[in-house]
Design an enzyme around this catalytic site. Structure first.
Site, mmCIF file in Angstrom:
data_model
loop_
_atom_site.group_PDB
_atom_site.id
_atom_site.type_symbol
_atom_site.label_atom_id
_atom_site.label_comp_id
_atom_site.label_asym_id
_atom_site.label_seq_id
_atom_site.Cartn_x
_atom_site.Cartn_y
_atom_site.Cartn_z
ATOM 1 N N TRP A 171 26.169 -17.586 35.252
ATOM 2 C CA TRP A 171 26.891 -16.336 34.998
ATOM 3 C C TRP A 171 26.358 -15.862 33.656
ATOM 4 O O TRP A 171 26.605 -16.482 32.624
ATOM 5 C CB TRP A 171 28.399 -16.610 34.933
ATOM 6 C CG TRP A 171 29.245 -15.384 34.809
ATOM 7 C CD1 TRP A 171 29.681 -14.595 35.825
ATOM 8 C CD2 TRP A 171 29.781 -14.819 33.607
ATOM 9 N NE1 TRP A 171 30.445 -13.568 35.330
ATOM 10 C CE2 TRP A 171 30.528 -13.682 33.978
ATOM 11 C CE3 TRP A 171 29.704 -15.156 32.251
ATOM 12 C CZ2 TRP A 171 31.195 -12.884 33.049
ATOM 13 C CZ3 TRP A 171 30.364 -14.362 31.328
ATOM 14 C CH2 TRP A 171 31.097 -13.239 31.736
ATOM 15 N N LYS B 75 44.040 -7.904 41.344
ATOM 16 C CA LYS B 75 43.404 -8.455 42.553
ATOM 17 C C LYS B 75 42.616 -7.359 43.262
ATOM 18 O O LYS B 75 41.508 -7.570 43.704
ATOM 19 C CB LYS B 75 44.509 -8.993 43.468
ATOM 20 C CG LYS B 75 44.173 -10.158 44.294
ATOM 21 C CD LYS B 75 44.269 -11.497 43.589
ATOM 22 C CE LYS B 75 43.874 -11.522 42.171
ATOM 23 N NZ LYS B 75 44.128 -12.703 41.428
ATOM 24 N N HIS C 104 55.303 8.779 31.674
ATOM 25 C CA HIS C 104 54.892 8.907 30.276
ATOM 26 C C HIS C 104 53.380 9.040 30.139
ATOM 27 O O HIS C 104 52.843 8.798 29.059
ATOM 28 C CB HIS C 104 55.405 7.711 29.463
ATOM 29 C CG HIS C 104 56.902 7.639 29.423
ATOM 30 N ND1 HIS C 104 57.677 8.561 28.764
ATOM 31 C CD2 HIS C 104 57.762 6.770 30.007
ATOM 32 C CE1 HIS C 104 58.961 8.259 28.928
ATOM 33 N NE2 HIS C 104 59.032 7.175 29.680
ATOM 34 N N LYS D 254 34.776 -17.653 38.099
ATOM 35 C CA LYS D 254 36.024 -18.370 37.871
ATOM 36 C C LYS D 254 35.842 -19.247 36.637
ATOM 37 O O LYS D 254 34.742 -19.680 36.349
ATOM 38 C CB LYS D 254 36.309 -19.253 39.091
ATOM 39 C CG LYS D 254 37.788 -19.509 39.284
ATOM 40 C CD LYS D 254 38.050 -20.051 40.642
ATOM 41 C CE LYS D 254 39.523 -20.247 40.858
ATOM 42 N NZ LYS D 254 40.255 -18.971 40.993
ATOM 43 N N ASN E 296 25.928 -25.040 30.095
ATOM 44 C CA ASN E 296 27.058 -24.120 30.300
ATOM 45 C C ASN E 296 27.728 -23.940 28.947
ATOM 46 O O ASN E 296 27.989 -24.917 28.257
ATOM 47 C CB ASN E 296 28.037 -24.737 31.310
ATOM 48 C CG ASN E 296 29.351 -23.997 31.365
ATOM 49 O OD1 ASN E 296 29.394 -22.785 31.193
ATOM 50 N ND2 ASN E 296 30.426 -24.723 31.617
ATOM 51 N N CYS F 44 29.078 -20.267 34.664
ATOM 52 C CA CYS F 44 27.965 -21.204 34.782
ATOM 53 C C CYS F 44 28.505 -22.559 35.255
ATOM 54 O O CYS F 44 29.541 -23.028 34.815
ATOM 55 C CB CYS F 44 27.207 -21.427 33.484
ATOM 56 S SG CYS F 44 26.307 -19.996 32.926
HETATM 57 C C1 F6R Z 1 41.865 -13.206 38.554
HETATM 58 C C2 F6R Z 1 41.424 -14.431 37.923
HETATM 59 C C3 F6R Z 1 41.299 -14.448 36.446
HETATM 60 C C4 F6R Z 1 41.931 -15.734 35.894
HETATM 61 C C5 F6R Z 1 41.744 -15.812 34.383
HETATM 62 C C6 F6R Z 1 42.437 -17.028 33.787
HETATM 63 O O1 F6R Z 1 41.925 -13.332 39.932
HETATM 64 O O2 F6R Z 1 41.167 -15.401 38.567
HETATM 65 O O3 F6R Z 1 41.892 -13.325 35.885
HETATM 66 O O4 F6R Z 1 43.291 -15.721 36.212
HETATM 67 O O5 F6R Z 1 40.380 -15.866 34.084
HETATM 68 O O6 F6R Z 1 41.975 -18.208 34.347
HETATM 69 P P1 F6R Z 1 42.754 -19.571 34.169
HETATM 70 O O7 F6R Z 1 44.061 -19.439 34.861
HETATM 71 O O8 F6R Z 1 41.872 -20.602 34.762
HETATM 72 O O9 F6R Z 1 42.965 -19.754 32.695
#
Ligand code: F6R
Length: 603
Positions: free
Chosen positions: A74, A481, A500, A598, A100, A2
């Site tokens: 979100w 990724k 394993h 993100k 948020n 959000c």
């Molecule tokens: C994957 C991705 C997420 C972040 C995770 C941690 O591409 O972006 O897995 O790495 O949510 O985020 P930060 O680094 O901001 O704590």
């Protein structure tokens, strides 16, 4: 997770709000909405879907106003529908709120509000807030007092912003969720993150938990929850507006992959002097008391921790890496000689913040390794070290992984010297290799076969990524990724673990990517043969010197020779390109993968 925003200006706010919302979409894109104060009336428009569909609804010219709030969602409470989109309003429709975070006591609040006759129109936790304010407006001396009183009753995490009919102000507050104030020449902005308004201003104030800000056309006023005035420092962001644009790339992810040479250069700049590490924040002896290091992180940042754990361990530093979400549940023992390092690009990930809080409460020293100056992690930890990657907009983290590994390698050198009393073995060649890394990433970017391989293997049913040592962290990262942006099945394993269990899944439809730093080549060759015996195709991701692996593999993604500790960074760039091209070939939403956002600010 959000994004909220607000704009207060002399002229129409609609365009600026839409720009801010579009710039914030990486935080969530299930639905979007805004409320504008049009004369004295509050007009709310919202819809399920991306900001683009909101834009189409509001740009027919009949919505305008100088003051407004906006939201891109979100979903946490309630599915992504028009009703659940923000802003939410009270029974009269005169109070509009964007939020948020998560209001943990919303059930009790909703029940008591309903018992007093309030009618709710959504499933969200947020909707309690406008109804609370509706009641409090009649009981408090001012709108600001009613707003403060309402947010004081909220439990959980929030960044909220409000407009009220007939009142030419925006009221906002935060606790546990980010909120930044942007100060333009003749207008002011609020947002969950700086890139929202970076093209309008680089003058920012990072609001702190418990801050209440009131924006009016004449300026801003920050108080605590009791209404006592507070002073906050105005900071000038070094990020430029172009940093937050696509700059000719089709996607932010592509742009950010190609920015890695610059990001690594920035991470190193001024931090290496000959064969010495010179971290301004940590002169020699800064970690003399440290007896153990624990990395806490999530997702990609966790993988950077896994990678660097291998390096620090080899250098004689007792170190472990923990999922932040698990750390908070059952934390390992710490004491005053434990350094707990929160690795977090955004500095706002709720799980990581909670792990750091738990560690600090138990007496550990905490350090944030983050990209965002002024972030919660940077402010709350005892110390902060910045990775200097510049803004990362694509939901899939790319350049920040390289910057994290670079920064943690430098930090690791400093730690090892302080903890063991001597520099690490081979530090001269490693530091020199680190300085050449940007050019080597450039050469990978210029000559990668990843796009070709993405097409060749696009029909595989499963994608396994394997590696040993630091390459294991990259194998995990490659799989993360791949799955997050292609929606295809992908898993990362330590190469030796294949036999394993996971080997049972290997068929001709399982492509295995074997990541090699050059050190662990012969064992990896055995693992590759185990896969090929079960008809699984193998792509070796390795330096050209790893000839026996490259020869046995069905396909190769090669990287230039460098220090073996750094080869996995180059291998990771190849895997980023592979994921990117695979996602494009499959027609996925590369920058905004489904169900993800993100900066995950809820636990
Ligand atoms: C994957 C991705 C997420 C972040 C995770 C941690 O591409 O972006 O897995 O790495 O949510 O985020 P930060 O680094 O901001 O704590």
């Amino acid at each position: 997770m959000c994004g909220i925003t607000a704009h207060v200006a002399e002229s129409d706010s609609l365009r600026s709000l839409l720009t801010c919302l579009q710039n914030l979409e990486y935080r969530g894109y299930d639905s979007a909405g805004l409320a504008l104060l049009n004369g004295s009336e509050v007009r709310v428009t919202k819809s399920a879907g991306e900001v683009e569909s909101l834009k189409q609804r509001v740009t027919n010219g009949d919505l305008e106003g100088e003051i407004g709030i906006g939201h891109t969602r979100w979903s946490t409470h309630g599915p992504p529908t028009d009703e659940n989109a923000h802003p939410h309003t009270d029974c009269t429709g005169k109070i509009a709120i964007v939020h948020n975070g998560i209001i943990e006591n919303h059930d009790q609040l909703r029940e008591s509000l309903q018992a007093r006759g309030h009618t709710f129109t959504s499933d969200t936790d947020t909707e309690v807030v406008p109804h609370m304010i509706e009641e409090l407006l009649g009981q408090c001396e001012s709108t600001a007092a009613a707003f403060r009183s309402a947010v004081d009753k909220l439990e959980g995490s929030y960044a909220v912003a409000m407009v009220v009919e007939g009142d030419h102000r925006v009221y906002a507050s935060r606790s546990g969720s980010p909120l930044v104030l942007g100060l333009g020449e003749d207008s002011q902005y609020l947002a969950s993150d700086v890139p929202a308004f970076l093209e309008f201003t680089n003058q920012v104030i990072y609001l702190q938990d418990g801050d209440v800000v009131v924006l009016s056309p004449d300026g801003y006023r920050i108080t605590d929850l009791d209404g006592r005035p507070l002073e906050r420092t105005v900071e000038t962001m070094s990020w430029s507006p172009e940093d937050a644009q696509k700059r000719g790339h089709d996607h932010f992810m592509s742009k950010e992959i190609h920015e890695q040479p610059t990001a690594i250069r920035q991470a190193i700049e001024g931090r290496i002097d000959g064969d010495d590490v010179t971290l301004e924040e940590f002169p020699p002896g800064s970690f003399a008391d440290v007896e153990a290091v624990q990395f806490v992180a999530c997702g990609t940042s966790y993988h950077a921790g896994l990678y660097c754990e291998q390096l620090l361990g080899e250098w004689g530093v007792p170190v472990s890496t923990h999922f932040a979400s698990e750390y908070a549940v059952s934390s390992p023992p710490v004491d005053g000689n434990t350094l707990v390092v929160g690795v977090t690009q955004s500095g706002e990930t709720a799980d990581t913040l909670e792990a750091l809080r738990v560690a600090s409460e138990q007496g550990a020293r905490t350090l944030a390794v983050t990209n965002v100056v002024g972030s919660s992690a940077a402010r709350k930890c005892d110390d902060a070290l910045f990775i200097r990657a510049g803004p990362e907009i694509g939901v899939a983290a790319t350049k920040t992984f390289s910057s994290q590994v670079t920064t943690l390698t430098l930090l690791g050198e400093r730690l090892a010297r302080d903890v063991t009393g001597s520099p690490t073995e081979g530090h001269e060649s490693r530091l020199s290799a680190l300085q050449s890394l940007p050019e080597q990433v450039e050469s990978v970017l210029a000559a990668s076969d990843a796009e070709q391989l993405a097409h060749r293997y696009r029909d595989s049913r499963s994608h396994f990524f394997i590696g040993r040592g630091p390459s294991f962290g990259v194998a995990r990262e490659g799989a993360l990724k791949f799955k997050e942006i292609t929606y295809e099945h992908a898993e990362g394993f330590p190469a030796g673990e294949l036999k394993h269990g996971p080997l049972a899944l290997v068929t001709a439809d399982t492509t295995v990517f074997a990541v090699c730093s050059g050190r662990e080549e012969s064992k990896l060759v055995s693992n590759v043969r185990e896969v090929q015996t079960r008809d699984g195709p193998v792509v070796a991701v390795a330096p050209r010197s790893a000839s026996s692996l490259l020869e046995v593999a069905d396909d190769t993604l090669t990287v230039p020779a460098t220090h073996p500790d750094l080869v996995p960074v180059l291998a990771n760039v190849q895997l980023q390109l592979l994921s990117y091209h695979s996602a494009v070939a499959l027609g996925r939403s590369v920058d905004k993968p489904r169900n993800l956002a993100k900066s995950v600010t809820v636990e």
